[in-house]
Design a protein around this motif. Structure first.
Motif, mmCIF file in Angstrom:
data_model
loop_
_atom_site.group_PDB
_atom_site.id
_atom_site.type_symbol
_atom_site.label_atom_id
_atom_site.label_comp_id
_atom_site.label_asym_id
_atom_site.label_seq_id
_atom_site.Cartn_x
_atom_site.Cartn_y
_atom_site.Cartn_z
ATOM 1 N N ASP A 33 0.845 -1.197 0.000
ATOM 2 C CA ASP A 33 0.000 0.000 0.000
ATOM 3 C C ASP A 33 0.880 1.247 0.000
ATOM 4 O O ASP A 33 2.102 1.167 0.168
ATOM 5 C CB ASP A 33 -0.997 -0.008 1.168
ATOM 6 C CG ASP A 33 -0.357 0.030 2.550
ATOM 7 O OD1 ASP A 33 0.615 0.790 2.759
ATOM 8 O OD2 ASP A 33 -0.834 -0.688 3.436
ATOM 9 N N ASP A 34 0.246 2.394 -0.206
ATOM 10 C CA ASP A 34 1.001 3.644 -0.315
ATOM 11 C C ASP A 34 1.721 4.000 0.974
ATOM 12 O O ASP A 34 2.827 4.541 0.952
ATOM 13 C CB ASP A 34 0.070 4.791 -0.731
ATOM 14 C CG ASP A 34 -0.295 4.741 -2.198
ATOM 15 O OD1 ASP A 34 0.161 3.825 -2.921
ATOM 16 O OD2 ASP A 34 -1.048 5.634 -2.648
ATOM 17 N N TRP A 35 1.111 3.697 2.148
ATOM 18 C CA TRP A 35 1.765 4.026 3.409
ATOM 19 C C TRP A 35 3.058 3.226 3.572
ATOM 20 O O TRP A 35 4.081 3.776 3.956
ATOM 21 C CB TRP A 35 0.823 3.751 4.592
ATOM 22 C CG TRP A 35 1.375 4.235 5.891
ATOM 23 C CD1 TRP A 35 1.188 5.471 6.439
ATOM 24 C CD2 TRP A 35 2.223 3.511 6.796
ATOM 25 N NE1 TRP A 35 1.876 5.560 7.631
ATOM 26 C CE2 TRP A 35 2.512 4.374 7.872
ATOM 27 C CE3 TRP A 35 2.760 2.236 6.791
ATOM 28 C CZ2 TRP A 35 3.319 3.989 8.935
ATOM 29 C CZ3 TRP A 35 3.569 1.852 7.858
ATOM 30 C CH2 TRP A 35 3.832 2.726 8.912
ATOM 31 N N LEU A 36 2.998 1.932 3.276
ATOM 32 C CA LEU A 36 4.204 1.103 3.362
ATOM 33 C C LEU A 36 5.259 1.560 2.360
ATOM 34 O O LEU A 36 6.455 1.587 2.679
ATOM 35 C CB LEU A 36 3.864 -0.367 3.132
ATOM 36 C CG LEU A 36 3.070 -1.055 4.239
ATOM 37 C CD1 LEU A 36 2.611 -2.436 3.789
ATOM 38 C CD2 LEU A 36 3.884 -1.143 5.513
ATOM 39 N N THR A 37 4.824 1.941 1.160
ATOM 40 C CA THR A 37 5.759 2.436 0.157
ATOM 41 C C THR A 37 6.436 3.708 0.644
ATOM 42 O O THR A 37 7.657 3.848 0.549
ATOM 43 C CB THR A 37 5.032 2.694 -1.179
ATOM 44 O OG1 THR A 37 4.474 1.471 -1.643
ATOM 45 C CG2 THR A 37 5.977 3.259 -2.228
ATOM 46 N N ALA A 38 5.651 4.653 1.166
ATOM 47 C CA ALA A 38 6.220 5.905 1.670
ATOM 48 C C ALA A 38 7.176 5.634 2.834
ATOM 49 O O ALA A 38 8.275 6.197 2.889
ATOM 50 C CB ALA A 38 5.112 6.860 2.108
ATOM 51 N N SER A 39 6.792 4.767 3.754
ATOM 52 C CA SER A 39 7.633 4.477 4.918
ATOM 53 C C SER A 39 8.964 3.862 4.502
ATOM 54 O O SER A 39 10.029 4.268 4.980
ATOM 55 C CB SER A 39 6.905 3.533 5.882
ATOM 56 O OG SER A 39 5.753 4.170 6.382
ATOM 57 N N ALA A 40 8.926 2.895 3.604
ATOM 58 C CA ALA A 40 10.158 2.262 3.124
ATOM 59 C C ALA A 40 11.005 3.262 2.344
ATOM 60 O O ALA A 40 12.238 3.275 2.453
ATOM 61 C CB ALA A 40 9.828 1.053 2.261
ATOM 62 N N THR A 41 10.361 4.115 1.574
ATOM 63 C CA THR A 41 11.075 5.123 0.790
ATOM 64 C C THR A 41 11.767 6.126 1.698
ATOM 65 O O THR A 41 12.933 6.477 1.478
ATOM 66 C CB THR A 41 10.094 5.849 -0.162
ATOM 67 O OG1 THR A 41 9.512 4.879 -1.031
ATOM 68 C CG2 THR A 41 10.795 6.918 -0.967
ATOM 69 N N LEU A 42 11.089 6.580 2.731
ATOM 70 C CA LEU A 42 11.688 7.549 3.650
ATOM 71 C C LEU A 42 12.826 6.927 4.444
ATOM 72 O O LEU A 42 13.848 7.582 4.700
ATOM 73 C CB LEU A 42 10.620 8.135 4.569
ATOM 74 C CG LEU A 42 9.549 8.941 3.826
ATOM 75 C CD1 LEU A 42 8.408 9.303 4.763
ATOM 76 C CD2 LEU A 42 10.147 10.173 3.167
ATOM 77 N N ALA A 43 12.688 5.664 4.820
ATOM 78 C CA ALA A 43 13.793 4.979 5.506
ATOM 79 C C ALA A 43 15.001 4.878 4.582
ATOM 80 O O ALA A 43 16.143 5.125 5.002
ATOM 81 C CB ALA A 43 13.347 3.593 5.965
ATOM 82 N N ALA A 44 14.765 4.539 3.316
ATOM 83 C CA ALA A 44 15.867 4.450 2.346
ATOM 84 C C ALA A 44 16.491 5.824 2.129
ATOM 85 O O ALA A 44 17.722 5.949 2.064
ATOM 86 C CB ALA A 44 15.354 3.884 1.026
#
Length: 128
Positions: A68-79
Motif C-alpha cells: 500500500d502507499d503508506w508502506l511504500t512511503a515508509s520504506a522510501t523515507l527509511a531508504a
C-alpha cells in the motif's frame, strides 16, 4: 530532487518527535528506548519535504514496491534517510500529512499526499 533545507540551529529532541508521530510507535519502527537515555539527545541530520512525484521517484530509484502507499512511503523515507546519512544510520520521523499518522493510515494515506519530516540519529552512549 531531494528537498533538504537548512536545519535549524537548535536540534529537536526525538522524544518530542516520537510523541508527535503515533505511527512510529504503533508500528514499532524504533526500539522502545531508542535515544531516550537522559544523557543522549537525538540529532536531526536532514529534513525532507516530498511531494507525491518526488516520493515515487525515490521509491522507483530504490526499487521499493510495497502493498500500500503508506508502506511504500515508509520504506522510501527509511531508504532516503540511509542515503543522505550513510554512515550515521538515520531513521525518519514523519510530521505530515495527517493522513500518514492517522489510525486508518494504510487505507487513507496516498503517495500524492507527500511527506514532511526529518531524519534523525541517536548519538552513541557517552563513555563511562
Amino acid at each position: 530532487m531531494f528537498c533538504i533545507r537548512a536545519l535549524p540551529p537548535l536540534i529537536v529532541a526525538v522524544a518530542a518527535a516520537i510523541a508527535f508521530v503515533p505511527s512510529a510507535r504503533a508500528h514499532e519502527t524504533l526500539p522502545p528506548d531508542w535515544c531516550l537515555d537522559s544523557k543522549r539527545e537525538a540529532e536531526i541530520v536532514a529534513k525532507f519535504e516530498f511531494d507525491g512525484d518526488e516520493l515515487r521517484e525515490v521509491a522507483d530509484k530504490c526499487g521499493i514496491v510495497e502493498h500500500d502507499d503508506w508502506l511504500t512511503a515508509s520504506a522510501t523515507l527509511a531508504a532516503y534517510c540511509k542515503i543522505v546519512t550513510p554512515l550515521k544510520d538515520a531513521v525518519p520521523f514523519v510530521f505530515g500529512p495527517d493522513s500518514y499518522a492517522g489510525e486508518g493510515h494504510h487505507a487513507e494515506y496516498r503517495l500524492d499526499d507527500g511527506a514532511t519530516g526529518v531524519c534523525a540519529v541517536c548519538p552513541p552512549r557517552p563513555a563511562k
